[in-house]
Design a protein around this motif. Structure first.
Motif, PDB file in Angstrom:
ATOM      1  N   MET A  97       0.787  -1.230   0.000  1.00 47.43           N
ATOM      2  CA  MET A  97       0.000   0.000   0.000  1.00 47.43           C
ATOM      3  C   MET A  97       0.822   1.284   0.000  1.00 47.43           C
ATOM      4  O   MET A  97       0.506   2.217  -0.736  1.00 47.43           O
ATOM      5  N   PRO A  98       1.849   1.431   0.844  1.00 47.28           N
ATOM      6  CA  PRO A  98       2.491   2.757   0.877  1.00 47.28           C
ATOM      7  C   PRO A  98       3.188   3.068  -0.435  1.00 47.28           C
ATOM      8  O   PRO A  98       3.740   2.180  -1.101  1.00 47.28           O
ATOM      9  N   ALA A  99       3.154   4.346  -0.820  1.00 55.24           N
ATOM     10  CA  ALA A  99       3.895   4.769  -2.010  1.00 55.24           C
ATOM     11  C   ALA A  99       5.370   4.450  -1.809  1.00 55.24           C
ATOM     12  O   ALA A  99       5.930   4.691  -0.748  1.00 55.24           O
ATOM     13  N   GLY A 100       5.983   3.867  -2.816  1.00 52.49           N
ATOM     14  CA  GLY A 100       7.384   3.502  -2.705  1.00 52.49           C
ATOM     15  C   GLY A 100       7.614   2.162  -2.047  1.00 52.49           C
ATOM     16  O   GLY A 100       8.749   1.828  -1.712  1.00 52.49           O
ATOM     17  N   SER A 101       6.558   1.370  -1.854  1.00 49.37           N
ATOM     18  CA  SER A 101       6.718   0.043  -1.260  1.00 49.37           C
ATOM     19  C   SER A 101       7.511  -0.856  -2.201  1.00 49.37           C
ATOM     20  O   SER A 101       7.620  -0.591  -3.401  1.00 49.37           O
ATOM     21  N   TRP A 102       8.043  -1.941  -1.653  1.00 51.61           N
ATOM     22  CA  TRP A 102       8.854  -2.823  -2.494  1.00 51.61           C
ATOM     23  C   TRP A 102       8.049  -3.451  -3.635  1.00 51.61           C
ATOM     24  O   TRP A 102       8.591  -3.569  -4.746  1.00 51.61           O
ATOM     25  N   PRO A 103       6.760  -3.830  -3.454  1.00 55.61           N
ATOM     26  CA  PRO A 103       6.015  -4.289  -4.626  1.00 55.61           C
ATOM     27  C   PRO A 103       5.837  -3.192  -5.683  1.00 55.61           C
ATOM     28  O   PRO A 103       5.947  -3.451  -6.885  1.00 55.61           O
ATOM     29  N   GLN A 104       5.561  -1.972  -5.240  1.00 55.72           N
ATOM     30  CA  GLN A 104       5.387  -0.885  -6.199  1.00 55.72           C
ATOM     31  C   GLN A 104       6.690  -0.574  -6.927  1.00 55.72           C
ATOM     32  O   GLN A 104       6.702  -0.386  -8.150  1.00 55.72           O
ATOM     33  N   GLN A 105       7.790  -0.537  -6.192  1.00 55.93           N
ATOM     34  CA  GLN A 105       9.073  -0.251  -6.831  1.00 55.93           C
ATOM     35  C   GLN A 105       9.454  -1.349  -7.816  1.00 55.93           C
ATOM     36  O   GLN A 105       9.956  -1.081  -8.922  1.00 55.93           O
ATOM     37  N   GLY A 106       9.230  -2.603  -7.419  1.00 62.66           N
ATOM     38  CA  GLY A 106       9.616  -3.711  -8.282  1.00 62.66           C
ATOM     39  C   GLY A 106       8.831  -3.748  -9.578  1.00 62.66           C
ATOM     40  O   GLY A 106       9.398  -3.983 -10.657  1.00 62.66           O
ATOM     41  N   ARG A 249      11.416  -0.405   6.507  1.00 63.53           N
ATOM     42  CA  ARG A 249      11.714   1.022   6.391  1.00 63.53           C
ATOM     43  C   ARG A 249      11.976   1.343   4.922  1.00 63.53           C
ATOM     44  O   ARG A 249      12.137   0.443   4.095  1.00 63.53           O
ATOM     45  N   PRO A 250      12.040   2.625   4.566  1.00 66.08           N
ATOM     46  CA  PRO A 250      12.284   2.987   3.158  1.00 66.08           C
ATOM     47  C   PRO A 250      13.513   2.307   2.557  1.00 66.08           C
ATOM     48  O   PRO A 250      13.461   1.865   1.398  1.00 66.08           O
ATOM     49  N   ALA A 251      14.598   2.212   3.322  1.00 65.80           N
ATOM     50  CA  ALA A 251      15.802   1.570   2.784  1.00 65.80           C
ATOM     51  C   ALA A 251      15.540   0.100   2.471  1.00 65.80           C
ATOM     52  O   ALA A 251      16.037  -0.438   1.471  1.00 65.80           O
ATOM     53  N   GLY A 252      14.740  -0.557   3.301  1.00 63.29           N
ATOM     54  CA  GLY A 252      14.404  -1.953   3.052  1.00 63.29           C
ATOM     55  C   GLY A 252      13.507  -2.112   1.840  1.00 63.29           C
ATOM     56  O   GLY A 252      13.671  -3.061   1.045  1.00 63.29           O
ATOM     57  N   HIS A 253      12.561  -1.208   1.682  1.00 65.69           N
ATOM     58  CA  HIS A 253      11.713  -1.244   0.493  1.00 65.69           C
ATOM     59  C   HIS A 253      12.550  -1.122  -0.773  1.00 65.69           C
ATOM     60  O   HIS A 253      12.319  -1.845  -1.756  1.00 65.69           O
ATOM     61  N   ALA A 254      13.512  -0.217  -0.758  1.00 60.63           N
ATOM     62  CA  ALA A 254      14.368  -0.033  -1.931  1.00 60.63           C
ATOM     63  C   ALA A 254      15.190  -1.293  -2.206  1.00 60.63           C
ATOM     64  O   ALA A 254      15.320  -1.725  -3.361  1.00 60.63           O
ATOM     65  N   LYS A 255      15.719  -1.898  -1.168  1.00 59.16           N
ATOM     66  CA  LYS A 255      16.542  -3.098  -1.326  1.00 59.16           C
ATOM     67  C   LYS A 255      15.737  -4.259  -1.897  1.00 59.16           C
ATOM     68  O   LYS A 255      16.149  -4.913  -2.861  1.00 59.16           O
ATOM     69  N   ILE A 256      14.584  -4.522  -1.324  1.00 55.98           N
ATOM     70  CA  ILE A 256      13.765  -5.647  -1.769  1.00 55.98           C
ATOM     71  C   ILE A 256      13.084  -5.336  -3.102  1.00 55.98           C
ATOM     72  O   ILE A 256      12.842  -6.240  -3.911  1.00 55.98           O
ATOM     73  N   GLY A 257      12.807  -4.068  -3.360  1.00 57.73           N
ATOM     74  CA  GLY A 257      12.220  -3.690  -4.644  1.00 57.73           C
ATOM     75  C   GLY A 257      13.112  -4.037  -5.816  1.00 57.73           C
ATOM     76  O   GLY A 257      12.628  -4.470  -6.872  1.00 57.73           O
ATOM     77  N   VAL A 258      14.417  -3.843  -5.643  1.00 58.63           N
ATOM     78  CA  VAL A 258      15.371  -4.200  -6.699  1.00 58.63           C
ATOM     79  C   VAL A 258      15.337  -5.704  -6.958  1.00 58.63           C
ATOM     80  O   VAL A 258      15.338  -6.168  -8.105  1.00 58.63           O
ATOM     81  N   VAL A 259      15.284  -6.486  -5.895  1.00 57.99           N
ATOM     82  CA  VAL A 259      15.224  -7.946  -6.029  1.00 57.99           C
ATOM     83  C   VAL A 259      13.958  -8.364  -6.769  1.00 57.99           C
ATOM     84  O   VAL A 259      13.997  -9.211  -7.676  1.00 57.99           O
ATOM     85  N   LEU A 260      12.833  -7.776  -6.393  1.00 56.98           N
ATOM     86  CA  LEU A 260      11.575  -8.128  -7.040  1.00 56.98           C
ATOM     87  C   LEU A 260      11.613  -7.808  -8.525  1.00 56.98           C
ATOM     88  O   LEU A 260      11.152  -8.612  -9.358  1.00 56.98           O
ATOM     89  N   ALA A 261      12.149  -6.663  -8.878  1.00 57.76           N
ATOM     90  CA  ALA A 261      12.234  -6.288 -10.294  1.00 57.76           C
ATOM     91  C   ALA A 261      13.051  -7.314 -11.073  1.00 57.76           C
ATOM     92  O   ALA A 261      12.687  -7.689 -12.203  1.00 57.76           O
ATOM     93  N   GLN A 262      14.132  -7.781 -10.493  1.00 60.29           N
ATOM     94  CA  GLN A 262      14.953  -8.791 -11.163  1.00 60.29           C
ATOM     95  C   GLN A 262      14.189 -10.094 -11.351  1.00 60.29           C
ATOM     96  O   GLN A 262      14.260 -10.729 -12.418  1.00 60.29           O
ATOM     97  N   GLU A 263      13.455 -10.508 -10.321  1.00 58.45           N
ATOM     98  CA  GLU A 263      12.706 -11.753 -10.398  1.00 58.45           C
ATOM     99  C   GLU A 263      11.576 -11.661 -11.444  1.00 58.45           C
ATOM    100  O   GLU A 263      11.356 -12.605 -12.216  1.00 58.45           O
ATOM    101  N   LEU A 264      10.860 -10.548 -11.451  1.00 56.65           N
ATOM    102  CA  LEU A 264       9.772 -10.388 -12.414  1.00 56.65           C
ATOM    103  C   LEU A 264      10.307 -10.303 -13.842  1.00 56.65           C
ATOM    104  O   LEU A 264       9.693 -10.835 -14.784  1.00 56.65           O
TER     105      LEU A 264
END
Length: 280
Positions: A97-106, A249-264
Motif C-alpha cells: 500500500m504505501p507509495a514507494g513500497s517494495w512491490p510498487q518499486q519492483g 523502512r524505506p531503505a528496506g523497500h528499496a533493497k527488496i524492490g530491486v530484487v523483485l524487479a529482477q525476479e519479475l
C-alpha cells in the motif's frame, strides 16, 4: 385584322388561366412530405406524441478519465485510467500500500505505470474489519479495478492470512476464486503472484514461510508466474531494515524492490513495446 384582334382579346384570359393552372400543378395532399429539402421530423412513439430518446454520438459514450464507469459486461464499477494499456495493477496488503513500497518499486521498474488496489490487514482469507478478503472485497466493490484491459495484474500477500491462522484449504479456495474472477474479467491480461515476505523456514519464518510455499503451489496449478519471498528478509539481509518486525523502512523497500524487479524480469513480465503482440 380588326375581327382577329377582337377574337384574341376574347380568348387571352382563358389562355392565361390555363398557364397558371399548368404551372402550379395539383395541390399536395394533406400530411404529405414536401418533394424537396424535407425538414427533419422527430421520431415519435406509437402510443404518444413524445419524441423517442436519441442515443448519443459514440464520442459521448467514452467515460472521462478519473471517473467510475459501470461496465455493462460485468455490472461493476471500474475506474477509467488515462493510460490503462501501460498500467500494471497491484492487488495487495500493507506491504504494497504505501507509495514507494517494495512491490510498487519492483513492478514500476519493469516499465509500467501503477494502479494499486487492496487494503492493509487483508489477504486471501484475512479481512481488516472494514473490508473483506481479496475476493470478497472485489465482489463487493470495496476497491475498484481499471476499465479496459491492463497488461499485467500482480497479486501480493499472505502475511495476514498467516497471522489470522487461515488454513491451507481456506487460502487455496479463496485464491482459486480470485484467480478465476480475474481471468474472466481480464482475459487478455497477464497475471502474476508474489508470495509472503518472511525470514525463511530455518530462520523463524514460521507460518508466513509456509503460506508463501502454499501460494507457489496454487500459482503453479493455475499456470501463473510466481515470485517466492518466503526467505527474502534473511537471504537479502533485510531483517535490520524492518521497522516493526513485519514492515520495512524505506531503505528496506528499496533493497527488496530491486530484487523483485529482477525476479519479475526473469519471468518475462517486463513491459512490452506497443508493437509486441498481447499474451497472457
Amino acid at each position: 385584322m380588326r375581327q382577329s384582334s377582337a377574337v384574341f382579346r376574347m380568348i387571352a384570359p382563358l389562355i392565361a388561366v390555363g398557364v397558371l393552372m399548368v404551372g402550379c400543378g395539383p395541390s399536395p395532399a394533406p400530411n404529405s412530405a414536401p418533394s424537396l429539402s424535407p425538414m427533419p421530423v422527430p421520431a415519435q412513439t406509437a402510443a404518444s406524441d413524445k419524441p423517442l430518446r436519441v442515443a448519443p454520438a459514440p464520442s459521448a459514450l467514452t467515460p472521462p478519465v478519473g471517473s467510475l464507469y459501470k461496465n455493462p459486461t460485468n455490472n461493476r464499477n471500474e475506474l477509467v485510467l488515462a493510460d490503462v494499456r501501460h498500467t500494471a495493477v497491484i492487488i495487495g496488503d500493507s506491504q504494497a500500500m504505501p507509495a514507494g513500497s517494495w512491490p510498487q518499486q519492483g513492478v514500476a521498474a519493469l516499465g509500467y505505470k501503477l494502479h494499486v488496489a487492496g487494503m492493509g490487514g487483508t489477504g486471501y482469507v484475512a479481512g481488516n474489519g472494514k473490508t473483506g478478503n481479496y475476493i470478497d472485497a472485489l465482489q463487493r466493490g470495496d476497491w475498484v479495478l481499471p476499465y479496459g484491459e491492463p497488461p499485467l495484474i500482480v497479486i501480493e500477500g499472505g502475511g495476514n492470512d498467516a497471522t489470522q491462522h487461515a488454513t491451507d484449504a481456506q487460502i487455496t479456495s479463496n485464491a482459486d476464486r480470485l484467480l478465476a474472477a480475474l481471468k474472466t474479467r481480464y482475459p487478455g491480461s497477464r497475471l502474476a503472484m508474489i508470495g509472503t515476505l518472511a525470514r525463511g523456514i530455518n530462520n523463524g519464518g514460521g507460518r508466513r514461510t509456509e503460506v508463501d510455499a502454499l501460494l507457489g503451489r496454487i500459482a503453479a496449478k493455475h499456470g501463473v508466474p510466481f515470485v517466492s519471498a518466503g526467505d527474502w528478509l534473511t537471504r537479502y539481509d533485510a531483517i535490520g531494515d524492518l521497522q516493526d518486525g513485519v514492515h520495512l523502512r524505506p531503505a528496506g523497500h528499496a533493497k527488496i524492490g530491486v530484487v523483485l524487479a529482477q525476479e519479475l524480469t526473469a519471468l518475462g513480465l517486463a513491459a512490452r513495446p506497443d508493437s509486441a503482440p498481447a499474451a497472457k
